[in-house]
Structure formats: structure tokens, C-alpha cells
Write an enzyme that holds these catalytic residues in place. Structure first.
Site, mmCIF file in Angstrom:
data_model
loop_
_atom_site.group_PDB
_atom_site.id
_atom_site.type_symbol
_atom_site.label_atom_id
_atom_site.label_comp_id
_atom_site.label_asym_id
_atom_site.label_seq_id
_atom_site.Cartn_x
_atom_site.Cartn_y
_atom_site.Cartn_z
ATOM 1 N N GLU A 130 55.591 42.889 3.387
ATOM 2 C CA GLU A 130 54.594 43.899 3.742
ATOM 3 C C GLU A 130 53.953 44.588 2.540
ATOM 4 O OE1 GLU A 130 53.467 44.771 6.948
ATOM 5 O OE2 GLU A 130 54.451 42.845 7.293
ATOM 6 N N SER A 396 52.924 14.432 38.042
ATOM 7 C CA SER A 396 52.190 14.310 39.304
ATOM 8 C C SER A 396 51.902 15.656 39.966
ATOM 9 C CB SER A 396 52.964 13.420 40.274
ATOM 10 O OG SER A 396 53.012 12.089 39.783
#
Length: 673
Positions: A130, A396
Site C-alpha cells: 500500500e 444439456s
């Protein structure tokens, strides 16, 4: 003699020149006029310098007064951060089921942890990721801003921010998340003020105890307990790296959202630590091989999956909220417990034998409200929500969109198609049974999940029409338009696929799956209320009826027989991906729509598990409970025979023949003929 000498005129050589008159001086040689011209230019130039200097001094003076006044004003409005550190009472998040019972009470912030009690590698991971120059700047880092600007320009997008930890803390403590010039100026002023008021360690400690880590948790202690089931004082190096990586984008990198993204981000943080000198290459590689050991509170109800989703959605609905919150949801607590138990029982009983380790369930009402959400076998083992974030090939189970596109192009359930080998663009699909039936109706093709029929239909009407129909009903994942789309080779999530079946159950209206209906603060003020307007019609009722005809045949005599619900009309579709890596069943009645998936997180093959086996059985068990005391209703757009009392036996126990008139009457399911 003296008088003579006084009157004697000097010679021409020794005579002193007489002083020139004023006029003569003006007419003197050109060289004598240059000083006069210089003086004239000087008199014209000095006023410009004077005016400029005067303007600069006045601007500096008044600008200083204005800036000083603004600084005094901002500082006078600053709450005392010391009081913020002492405010250890966690805002309470209360999540309610649809009947008002409490699903969960979660404190968004837990316990203030002193910096010297945290592992050094956790602190180093945050600094390396950071703000590497945290201990050397004065609250604002000009060097970092320049570096971030160059990297962003080179990447063509924002890949690195320029805000320091102090600036982030200032924003967290005092400011709203508005992107305005005034807010940015306030952030800079507050950051400098914080640096003058506190030591670097105090700023870092306050930051780690207030910043958001995702999953509804604020502060490193709450985050560690949420993700790992332990205090932040006890996290390992890879766990510390994961926590540090969350700060950039908590919702994106949370392991409950995506384990793969979280792991990638963890590796980035470890590399940052190497570059910053906190780790050696060997130590970083060793940390990458250590297991994360994600842990969360065990709960047989499965509520935590829903609670995580609620916490993730809240910021987008109400923004920042520091006080207590009460969230009303669509969850049916009893149905949620039954769904979680059904998944766990199947996996505990048959998982090892069938090589399947995970499952997921979504149950919706016909308006899209989530009544039950099971993200996995055990939240304790893995909080990753497979129902929301697991993208898989539906096989399917995608075929209803093919058949819908065919109906809208002029086909009907009684239309005849050929079940024979077919090659499209060099691709030759096969049926699951490796047998071919010749001429079949679309109803039979749907019921028996015949691959060649679906591929022929998609080729005839156009794959683009199939994709368009799926998107219209609610599929949001990326859909390719190659011929194999007809067999469900594009990945989708269970939530979106279940939501896309809902129009067949509600008469053709599109829905957005949702879980939150209302959010209130501790004083009862409504902060959010879901709009209950009727959704748009996306499928004409005549096509809804035809689809219900064909998908009902899947349950009465097709691949989904195991899903039948006594005394209620139902329809659905099975799905199995290549090599039985994923098995699905999605079905519905006039009351509920449910989707079930089973498989393995690593995509490993299962042993002959299809959508008509385990998923259909789980769906059946859940829907038996869901339809207790529910009035049997016909499916929209379809004509239904009278419903008779059901036998106590299940259909596959009562009638080995399956598709008989008695079977259909007993279980309230019509054949579709």
C-alpha cells in the site's frame, strides 16, 4: 598693468568653452542625447515592474489568508481520532429471514489490536503493497504520485494509486467517498494534520483497525476471524499476504468470492515484499507452497453463504453506513436448512464412491427472490460460494434456450427432427448413449436430451438466436456463438441459470435474482427498499406453454424422472458436461424454481454422475419440503389434467414402467401430448 591683465583675452588654445545654453544643449551632438533617452525608457519600464510585483505580493498575501482560513476551518471540523480509536463498539448487522426470524447478527468491526501485537510480516505486507515510503513521507508522497502516474500512463489504465496510508486513513475517518476536488483537498489537509498529531506507528495501527477487508468486516482482527477463524495475531505469512492484498479491492479479491483471484493477489503481495526487501526469494517461494487454511464458523444451516452475499451487496445499495443495520431478506430459513442438509447428506453418503466432493443449490420464488442458497458442502471447509461465483459448463441444461429459439422461429413440440450423426463446421457431436433414433419430435428430443437434435435446431435457426434468447432470459456470462453452444459449452453460474429458467414458471417475465428486500438503520429509517414493479415480458405465453410441455416430458418419461414431485406439476432439464465433470438439474413448479449442481472444484471427473441422478435426487428432496401445504397449480400456458392424491412411494419405486397414464395421474404430471 593689473587692469590690462584683467582685460586681456586668452588665446584660442587656452580658452575655456563657455557654458552652453539650455537650447544649445538640446541641439548638442547625438552622443550627448543618449543618456536622456535611457532615462526616458527607465521611467516607462519601472511602473510595469512595480505593478507586477505589487500584484504578486497582494495575491500571495490574500491567498495565504484564504488558505490559512480554509485550513483553520477544516481542522476545526476534524473529529478527534483518539476518540475513534476508543470507539470499539462494533456496528451490528442484523439479517432477517422472510418471516422476520434472525438469520445472523454480525459485528462489522471486532476488537482494536495494538500494532506491537501483530506479526511483523503482516505489517510489512501492508506497507510493501500500500505505501512503501510510509515511514519517510509527510503524509503525502510526491515521489509515489509521480511513479504511479508513469506506471498508469504506461499501462493505459489505473494500475497503481498514489494515495498514502495516511491519506486513506483520513478518507476513512473523516470523508465521504465522493470523487470531488474539494474532497481531495480535504484529504490532503487531513493527512498532513494526522502526521503532525500522531506518530507513524499510531497512524498505521489506527488504519489497520478501521479499513475495510471485504465480507462485511472492518479491521484486521475481524477479517482474520472471518476468513481464517483465528485472531490476526496468529495468522501465517501467506494469510497475512492475503489480508494485505484485500485492501486494493476487497470485494474482488476476497477468497469467498474467488479463490483463484485471491491466490493470484497473494502472490503479487509476496513479490511486493521481496521487492521492498522484507522477504527473500526463497522465503516468498516457501510461503506460496503453504496452505491458506481458509476457515469460517461451521453452520449446518448454510446461512453464512447468504449472509456473505448480503454483506457484499450492502455497500452498493446504501453506501457507507457506520451505525446499526437491519436487513430484511427473501430467505426461507426452514427451506435453507433443508437444502443445506440435502447437499451434505448426498455428498457424505455417495461422494467418495462417485468421486464428487462439492455441490450447490439455488431456490427462487417466481419473482426471483432467493429462498435458499447453498454455496458448498460446508462453509467451515470452504466459504467460497459456488452457487454465485462458480462458473461451469451447464451441458444439456442449456438446451431449453435452443428449443425456445426454435419455437420462436416456427417450430412446435410436435415438429419432427432427425436424430442421426451430424457434422457442423468440422465438429461431430455424439449422443450420450451413442445410439440414434431417426425421426423424433422436439418433445422427445428434449425429454431424452438428444444432442444431435439440439445441434440441428441451433444450426437451422442460427446460434446467434440461441445466444440472444439466453441473454434475454437472464444469462449474463459471455456466450460464444460456435455450434457447440447448443450443448452448453459456455460457462455460467448456477444462480444465473436458475434465474433464466424462471420465466417458464411465471408466464414469461424476466427476473433479477435478489436477496435483499429492505434495509433499515437502528432508528428504523428505511435506507433501501426493493422496487416491486412487475418485470417485463420476455417470452410470449404461447411459447412458455410449449416449453413447459416439453420440459415436463423430461420429468415424466425422460432423463429427469428422479425429480418428480407428488401431487404437483413440474418441469425441468438435466445437464452433464463432458466426462461427467459437472452435473446439473434445474426444474420448477408454479411456486418455485430450483437449480442443483454437483462436481469437484478442480474439475476432476466424477464416476458416471449425470444430471438425472444425484442433482435430480437433491432437487426432489428439497422440493418435497418446499411444496408442503402448497396448492397444486398448473404450469403457465399449459393445459393440466386433474391432480390426484399421490402414493406414498416415489415414482421410480411405484412404477417401473415410468411413463404410463397412471403414473402421470398419480404424480400430477401431464405427458405433453
Amino acid at each position: 598693468m593689473q587692469g590690462a591683465r584683467r582685460t586681456q583675452k586668452p588665446s584660442a588654445q587656452g580658452r575655456r568653452p563657455a557654458a552652453a545654453s539650455f537650447g544649445e544643449r538640446r541641439k548638442g551632438p547625438r552622443i550627448q542625447r543618449k543618456p536622456a533617452r535611457r532615462r526616458k525608457l527607465t521611467r516607462n519600464w519601472h511602473p510595469l515592474l512595480y505593478r507586477g510585483l505589487r500584484f504578486f505580493l497582494l495575491a500571495f498575501f490574500w491567498g495565504g489568508i484564504v488558505l490559512g482560513g480554509a485550513l483553520v476551518y477544516f481542522i476545526s471540523q476534524v473529529p478527534d481520532p483518539i476518540l475513534a480509536t476508543l470507539d470499539d463498539r462494533p456496528p451490528n448487522l442484523t439479517i432477517l429471514a422472510d418471516d422476520g426470524t434472525v438469520l445472523a447478527e454480525r459485528g462489522l468491526r471486532r476488537g482494536h489490536v495494538r500494532l506491537d501485537r501483530l506479526p511483523p510480516y503482516l505489517i510489512n505486507a501492508v506497507i510493501a503493497t500500500e505505501d512503501r515510503r510510509f515511514y519517510s513521507h509527510f503524509g503525502i508522497d510526491p515521489i509515489g504520485l509521480v511513479r504511479a502516474s508513469f506506471r498508469n500512463a504506461a499501462a493505459g489504465s489505473v494500475v497503481e494509486g498514489g494515495s498514502t496510508i495516511t491519506q486513506q486513513l483520513a478518507k476513512n475517518l473523516f470523508l465521504e467517498p465522493d470523487r470531488t476536488l474539494q474532497r481531495k483537498l480535504e484529504e490532503l489537509i487531513y493527512a498532513i494534520w494526522l502526521e503532525q498529531r500522531f506518530t507513524k506507528d499510531e497512524i498505521l495501527e489506527l488504519y489497520l483497525n478501521r479499513v475495510y477487508f471485504g465480507g462485511g468486516t472492518f479491521g484486521v482482527e475481524a477479517a482474520a476471524r472471518h476468513y481464517f477463524g483465528k485472531s490476526a495475531r496468529l495468522v501465517t505469512l501467506p494469510q497475512a499476504a492475503l489480508l494485505a492484498g484485500l485492501l486494493k479491492a476487497p470485494s474482488r479479491y476476497a477468497p469467498t468470492r474467488s479463490v483463484s483471484l485471491a491466490s493470484t493477489r497473494l502472490d503479487d503481495v509476496l513479490q511486493n515484499m521481496v521487492e521492498a526487501g522484507f522477504l527473500s526469494e526463497e522465503e516468498a517461494r516457501a510461503a506460496q507452497t503453504q496452505p491458506l487454511r481458509l476457515r469460517a464458523r461451521d453452520d449446518v444451516t448454510g446461512y453464512p453463504y447468504s449472509v456473505d452475499w448480503v454483506a457484499e451487496l450492502l455497500p452498493g445499495l446504501i453506501g457507507r453506513a457506520d451505525g446499526d443495520l437491519i436487513v430484511d431478506t427473501t430467505i426461507d430459513a426452514g427451506l435453507q436448512r433443508v437444502a443445506q442438509k440435502a447437499v451434505r447428506n448426498q455428498l457424505d453418503t455417495n461422494g467418495a464412491m462417485l468421486s464428487m466432493s462439492e455441490g450447490a443449490v439455488v431456490v427462487l420464488d417466481t419473482s426471483g427472490g432467493v429462498k435458499a442458497l447453498v454455496g458448498g458442502r460446508s462453509y467451515w471447509t470452504s466459504p467460497f460460494d459456488r452457487a454465485l461465483k462458480g462458473s461451469r459448463q451447464p451441458g444439456s441444461a442449456f438446451k431449453p434456450f435452443v428449443y425456445l429459439a426454435a419455437l420462436e422461429s416456427g417450430y412446435s413440440p410436435d415438429s419432427v427432427e432427425t436424430d442421426q450423426p451430424i457434422t457442423v463446421a468440422g465438429w461431430t457431436p455424439k449422443n450420450y448413449t451413442n445410439t440414434y433414433r431417426g425421426q423424433v419430435t422436439l418433445r422427445q428430443g428434449m425429454a431424452e436430451s438428444i444432442n444431435t437434435v439440439a445441434v440441428r435446431l441451433a444450426a437451422d435457426v442460427g446460434v446467434w438466436r440461441v445466444a440472444r434468447a439466453a441473454r434475454r432470459l437472464g444469462i449474463q456470462s459471455v456466450l460464444h456463438e460456435s455450434p457447440s453452444l447448443a450443448l452448453g459449452t459456455a460457462e455460467v453460474t448456477l444462480l444465473e441459470l436458475t434465474g433464466a429458467y424462471t420465466p417458464f414458471a411465471n408466464g414469461g417475465h424476466a427476473v433479477t435474482p435478489h436477496i435483499i428486500t429492505r434495509v433499515r438503520n437502528g432508528d428504523g429509517v428505511v435506507l433501501f427498499r426493493r422496487n416491486s414493479a412487475r418485470p417485463p415480458q420476455v417470452v410470449a405465453l404461447q411459447y412458455v406453454g410449449a416449453m413447459n410441455d416439453m420440459m415436463n416430458a423430461t420429468i415424466t418419461r425422460g432423463t429427469g424422472k428422479a425429480a418428480g414431485i407428488p401431487t404437483h406439476f413440474a418441469a425441468g432439464k438435466t445437464g452433464t458436461s463432458q466426462a461427467s465433470r459437472d452435473a446439473w438439474f434445474v426444474g420448477y413448479s408454479a411456486h418455485y424454481v430450483g437449480g442443483v449442481w454437483v462436481g469437484n472444484d478442480d474439475g476432476a471427473k466424477m464416476k458416471k454422475v449425470t444430471g438425472g441422478t444425484v442433482p435430480a435426487e437433491i432437487w426432489h428432496e428439497i422440493m418435497l419440503y418446499a411444496h408442503e401445504n402448497k396448492q397444486p397449480l398448473p404450469l403457465p400456458g399449459a393445459r393440466m389434467p386433474p391432480v390426484q392424491e399421490a402414493s406414498a412411494q416415489l415414482p421410480w419405486q411405484a412404477l417401473s414402467g415410468g411413463d404410463t397414464p397412471l403414473f402421470r395421474r398419480v404424480f400430477g404430471i401431464f405427458s405433453g401430448n
